[in-house]
Design a protein around this motif. Structure first.
Motif, PDB file in Angstrom:
ATOM      1  N   ALA A 113      -0.556   9.892   7.790  1.00 15.80           N
ATOM      2  CA  ALA A 113      -0.670   8.440   7.920  1.00 15.80           C
ATOM      3  C   ALA A 113      -1.189   7.815   6.628  1.00 15.80           C
ATOM      4  CB  ALA A 113      -1.587   8.084   9.091  1.00 15.80           C
ATOM      5  N   LEU A 114      -2.161   8.455   6.004  1.00 15.30           N
ATOM      6  CA  LEU A 114      -2.695   7.945   4.741  1.00 15.30           C
ATOM      7  C   LEU A 114      -1.659   8.047   3.625  1.00 15.30           C
ATOM      8  CD1 LEU A 114      -6.277   9.449   5.047  1.00 15.30           C
ATOM      9  CD2 LEU A 114      -5.680   7.017   5.142  1.00 15.30           C
ATOM     10  N   ARG A 118      -0.046   5.087   1.284  1.00 15.35           N
ATOM     11  CA  ARG A 118      -0.078   5.156  -0.177  1.00 15.35           C
ATOM     12  C   ARG A 118       1.323   5.070  -0.779  1.00 15.35           C
ATOM     13  NH1 ARG A 118      -3.699   7.437  -4.349  1.00 15.35           N
ATOM     14  NH2 ARG A 118      -5.272   7.872  -2.751  1.00 15.35           N
ATOM     15  N   TRP A 119       2.307   5.752  -0.147  1.00 13.15           N
ATOM     16  CA  TRP A 119       3.626   5.865  -0.763  1.00 13.15           C
ATOM     17  C   TRP A 119       4.790   5.497   0.164  1.00 13.15           C
ATOM     18  CZ3 TRP A 119       0.703  10.739  -1.281  1.00 13.15           C
ATOM     19  CH2 TRP A 119       0.078  10.867  -2.528  1.00 13.15           C
ATOM     20  N   GLY A 120       4.560   5.399   1.463  1.00  7.99           N
ATOM     21  CA  GLY A 120       5.663   5.341   2.407  1.00  7.99           C
ATOM     22  C   GLY A 120       5.863   4.017   3.097  1.00  7.99           C
ATOM     23  N   ALA A 121       6.213   4.071   4.382  1.00  9.81           N
ATOM     24  CA  ALA A 121       6.612   2.881   5.130  1.00  9.81           C
ATOM     25  C   ALA A 121       5.444   1.990   5.522  1.00  9.81           C
ATOM     26  CB  ALA A 121       7.389   3.297   6.393  1.00  9.81           C
ATOM     27  N   ALA A 122       4.205   2.463   5.361  1.00 10.35           N
ATOM     28  CA  ALA A 122       3.043   1.665   5.750  1.00 10.35           C
ATOM     29  C   ALA A 122       2.301   1.075   4.550  1.00 10.35           C
ATOM     30  CB  ALA A 122       2.076   2.512   6.583  1.00 10.35           C
ATOM     31  N   ARG A 123       2.953   1.027   3.400  1.00 12.44           N
ATOM     32  CA  ARG A 123       2.301   0.432   2.222  1.00 12.44           C
ATOM     33  C   ARG A 123       1.924  -1.012   2.494  1.00 12.44           C
ATOM     34  NH1 ARG A 123       6.494   2.152  -2.421  1.00 12.44           N
ATOM     35  NH2 ARG A 123       7.862   2.033  -0.594  1.00 12.44           N
ATOM     36  N   GLY A 124       0.699  -1.376   2.115  1.00  7.65           N
ATOM     37  CA  GLY A 124       0.216  -2.730   2.324  1.00  7.65           C
ATOM     38  C   GLY A 124      -0.335  -2.984   3.706  1.00  7.65           C
ATOM     39  N   MET A 125      -0.314  -1.977   4.573  1.00 10.82           N
ATOM     40  CA  MET A 125      -0.795  -2.152   5.952  1.00 10.82           C
ATOM     41  C   MET A 125      -2.163  -1.514   6.107  1.00 10.82           C
ATOM     42  SD  MET A 125       2.673  -1.307   8.102  1.00 10.82           S
ATOM     43  CE  MET A 125       4.223  -2.149   7.699  1.00 10.82           C
ATOM     44  N   SER A 126      -3.032  -2.182   6.855  1.00 14.93           N
ATOM     45  CA  SER A 126      -4.374  -1.653   7.064  1.00 14.93           C
ATOM     46  C   SER A 126      -4.512  -0.933   8.397  1.00 14.93           C
ATOM     47  CB  SER A 126      -5.403  -2.787   7.003  1.00 14.93           C
ATOM     48  OG  SER A 126      -5.175  -3.720   8.056  1.00 14.93           O
ATOM     49  N   THR A 127      -3.642  -1.251   9.358  1.00 16.23           N
ATOM     50  CA  THR A 127      -3.736  -0.646  10.693  1.00 16.23           C
ATOM     51  C   THR A 127      -2.351  -0.166  11.096  1.00 16.23           C
ATOM     52  OG1 THR A 127      -5.601  -2.074  11.296  1.00 16.23           O
ATOM     53  CG2 THR A 127      -4.383  -1.044  13.101  1.00 16.23           C
ATOM     54  N   THR A 141      -4.204   7.770  13.526  1.00 12.85           N
ATOM     55  CA  THR A 141      -4.447   6.342  13.742  1.00 12.85           C
ATOM     56  C   THR A 141      -5.350   5.803  12.646  1.00 12.85           C
ATOM     57  OG1 THR A 141      -4.266   6.696  16.131  1.00 12.85           O
ATOM     58  CG2 THR A 141      -5.253   4.629  15.400  1.00 12.85           C
ATOM     59  N   ILE A 142      -4.820   4.864  11.868  1.00 16.89           N
ATOM     60  CA  ILE A 142      -5.564   4.248  10.776  1.00 16.89           C
ATOM     61  C   ILE A 142      -5.901   2.814  11.170  1.00 16.89           C
ATOM     62  CG2 ILE A 142      -5.562   3.672   8.334  1.00 16.89           C
ATOM     63  CD1 ILE A 142      -5.308   6.685   8.927  1.00 16.89           C
ATOM     64  N   VAL A 143      -7.170   2.483  11.189  1.00 18.59           N
ATOM     65  CA  VAL A 143      -7.632   1.141  11.535  1.00 18.59           C
ATOM     66  C   VAL A 143      -8.509   0.638  10.386  1.00 18.59           C
ATOM     67  CG1 VAL A 143      -9.006  -0.257  13.126  1.00 18.59           C
ATOM     68  CG2 VAL A 143      -7.534   1.565  14.017  1.00 18.59           C
ATOM     69  N   GLY A 144      -8.148  -0.509   9.816  1.00 16.94           N
ATOM     70  CA  GLY A 144      -8.892  -1.033   8.683  1.00 16.94           C
ATOM     71  C   GLY A 144      -8.853  -0.117   7.485  1.00 16.94           C
ATOM     72  N   GLY A 145      -7.765   0.635   7.325  1.00 18.78           N
ATOM     73  CA  GLY A 145      -7.608   1.520   6.185  1.00 18.78           C
ATOM     74  C   GLY A 145      -8.245   2.880   6.330  1.00 18.78           C
ATOM     75  N   ARG A 146      -8.896   3.139   7.469  1.00 19.71           N
ATOM     76  CA  ARG A 146      -9.581   4.414   7.659  1.00 19.71           C
ATOM     77  C   ARG A 146      -9.143   5.080   8.958  1.00 19.71           C
ATOM     78  NH1 ARG A 146     -14.193   5.190   4.591  1.00 19.71           N
ATOM     79  NH2 ARG A 146     -14.826   3.424   3.285  1.00 19.71           N
ATOM     80  N   PRO A 147      -9.123   6.421   8.987  1.00 18.80           N
ATOM     81  CA  PRO A 147      -8.816   7.109  10.243  1.00 18.80           C
ATOM     82  C   PRO A 147      -9.883   6.817  11.296  1.00 18.80           C
ATOM     83  CG  PRO A 147      -8.631   8.619   8.374  1.00 18.80           C
ATOM     84  CD  PRO A 147      -9.288   7.369   7.862  1.00 18.80           C
ATOM     85  N   VAL A 148      -9.441   6.690  12.535  1.00 18.92           N
ATOM     86  CA  VAL A 148     -10.374   6.493  13.645  1.00 18.92           C
ATOM     87  C   VAL A 148     -11.261   7.738  13.765  1.00 18.92           C
ATOM     88  CG1 VAL A 148     -10.579   6.275  16.147  1.00 18.92           C
ATOM     89  CG2 VAL A 148      -8.886   4.912  14.899  1.00 18.92           C
ATOM     90  N   GLN A 149     -12.578   7.532  13.744  1.00 19.77           N
ATOM     91  CA  GLN A 149     -13.529   8.636  13.803  1.00 19.77           C
ATOM     92  C   GLN A 149     -14.770   8.170  14.542  1.00 19.77           C
ATOM     93  OE1 GLN A 149     -13.201  11.813  12.439  1.00 19.77           O
ATOM     94  NE2 GLN A 149     -15.202  12.459  13.172  1.00 19.77           N
ATOM     95  N   SER A 288      -8.023  11.510  -2.781  1.00 13.74           N
ATOM     96  CA  SER A 288      -9.217  10.837  -2.253  1.00 13.74           C
ATOM     97  C   SER A 288     -10.493  11.601  -2.638  1.00 13.74           C
ATOM     98  CB  SER A 288      -9.135  10.701  -0.727  1.00 13.74           C
ATOM     99  OG  SER A 288      -9.377  11.927  -0.057  1.00 13.74           O
ATOM    100  N   ALA A 289     -10.387  12.923  -2.776  1.00 10.60           N
ATOM    101  CA  ALA A 289     -11.551  13.703  -3.236  1.00 10.60           C
ATOM    102  C   ALA A 289     -11.940  13.297  -4.640  1.00 10.60           C
ATOM    103  CB  ALA A 289     -11.235  15.192  -3.159  1.00 10.60           C
ATOM    104  N   LEU A 290     -10.951  13.016  -5.499  1.00 10.36           N
ATOM    105  CA  LEU A 290     -11.249  12.565  -6.850  1.00 10.36           C
ATOM    106  C   LEU A 290     -11.767  11.138  -6.854  1.00 10.36           C
ATOM    107  CD1 LEU A 290      -8.182  14.051  -8.775  1.00 10.36           C
ATOM    108  CD2 LEU A 290     -10.544  14.879  -8.808  1.00 10.36           C
ATOM    109  N   ASP A 291     -11.255  10.312  -5.927  1.00  8.80           N
ATOM    110  CA  ASP A 291     -11.725   8.917  -5.847  1.00  8.80           C
ATOM    111  C   ASP A 291     -13.204   8.861  -5.520  1.00  8.80           C
ATOM    112  OD1 ASP A 291      -9.183   8.053  -6.408  1.00  8.80           O
ATOM    113  OD2 ASP A 291      -8.638   7.666  -4.312  1.00  8.80           O
ATOM    114  N   ARG A 292     -13.694   9.830  -4.744  1.00  5.53           N
ATOM    115  CA  ARG A 292     -15.107   9.834  -4.374  1.00  5.53           C
ATOM    116  C   ARG A 292     -15.993  10.118  -5.579  1.00  5.53           C
ATOM    117  NH1 ARG A 292     -13.850  13.225   0.368  1.00  5.53           N
ATOM    118  NH2 ARG A 292     -14.823  14.912  -0.778  1.00  5.53           N
TER     119      ARG A 292
END
Length: 292
Positions: A113-114, A118-127, A141-149, A288-292
């Motif tokens: 989903a992430l 980043r590259w696919g059909a959900a570019r620009g989408m937060s949820t 499931t990505i809500v507000g740009g983050r996986p539901v946890q 994302s590991a490098l982004d941190r």
């Protein structure tokens, strides 16, 4: 100009695992696919590939369930899984200790989903949501740009849905019997119809039950999370693209024009990355590991 970071991506699936050396979908340097057997055999085969590569970080996108609370002693390990022999396997620590590189881990479907964002059909989408239907049924499931946890990552593939009248199939999930995974995964289709999903005729009546049960899941995801898009991939549906118009129509009928959800059907389709969504999920985690 500095070269883009190279990621050793590991997509661990119930049937096969993929090791990928890449910086993104347009820059794949090497790839290895191995069957998912025992942890010792499978992980050793993946390490043999990584031992040959030079990379900046490791991304792991694994079947689950996983312990993803970073404060938990078992962070990065599999918990009670349906895959025999894999419960308790500490995937994250094994690779982090061996290579000493930044590492990030997520479920395979959250990773996909992430990658779609980043590259696919959900570019620009937060949820948005990514579903894979194969050995199991996974829902990222990505809500507000983050996986539901919460206390754990979400496992909507094990949601129970209303059964079609007259459907007496007991279900094939080893934990819940007739949850969605127990009804429409590859092994469930084989148990229900006595033939693999791949061998079912394109327009056979078996797909009526498949669409009914999948739409039960989609209805709950739409009303529960209001996603901007739902992408559906995996081995069961990858060669059944003709089902998508039926799925969208049945979902619209199920939503029945309620609220702002009527018409969401146009936002249900295959992943923009196709069958690379899963492997690219591992690359997205390494970045994302490098982004941190």
């Amino acid at each position: 100009m500095a070269h883009p970071p190279l990621i050793a991506g590991l997509e661990l699936g119930g049937t096969k695992c993929v090791a990928l050396l890449a910086s993104g979908p347009g820059d794949v340097r090497d790839r290895l696919t191995v069957p998912t057997t025992t942890p010792a055999e499978t992980l050793a085969a993946l390490e043999a590939a990584l031992d040959r590569w030079s990379f900046d970080a490791i991304g792991v996108a694994s079947f689950g369930p996983l312990e993803l609370d970073p404060d938990h002693a078992a962070y990065g390990a599999l918990t009670a899984t349906t895959k025999p022999g894999w419960t308790g396997v500490d995937v994250s620590r094994r690779f982090a200790d061996r290579y000493g590189k930044p590492l990030a881990i997520q479920t395979d479907v959250n990773g996909a989903a992430l990658a779609e964002a980043r590259w696919g059909a959900a570019r620009g989408m937060s949820t948005h949501i990514y579903i894979t239907i194969g050995t199991g049924v996974g829902v990222g499931t990505i809500v507000g740009g983050r996986p539901v946890q919460g206390v754990a990552h979400a496992e909507a593939g094990h949601m129970r849905i209303p059964r079609r009248r007259g459907d007496g199939f007991a279900g094939a999930c080893t934990f819940h019997r007739d949850c969605v995974e127990g009804l429409i995964s590859g092994p469930a289709l084989a148990a229900r119809f006595g033939i693999t999903g791949e061998a079912l005729p394109q327009d056979g009546p078996e797909w009526d039950l498949f669409v009914h049960d999948l739409v039960g899941l989609l209805h709950n995801l739409v009303t529960g999370f209001a996603p901007q898009r739902i992408s559906i991939g995996g081995g069961v549906i990858a060669s059944r693209q003709h089902l998508f118009p039926r799925i969208r129509k049945a979902l619209d009928e199920s939503i029945a024009g309620y609220g702002a959800f009527g018409g969401l059907g146009i936002a249900v389709g295959p992943p923009g990355l196709g069958d690379m969504a899963g492997p690219m999920g591992a690359i997205a985690m390494g970045l994302s590991a490098l982004d941190r």
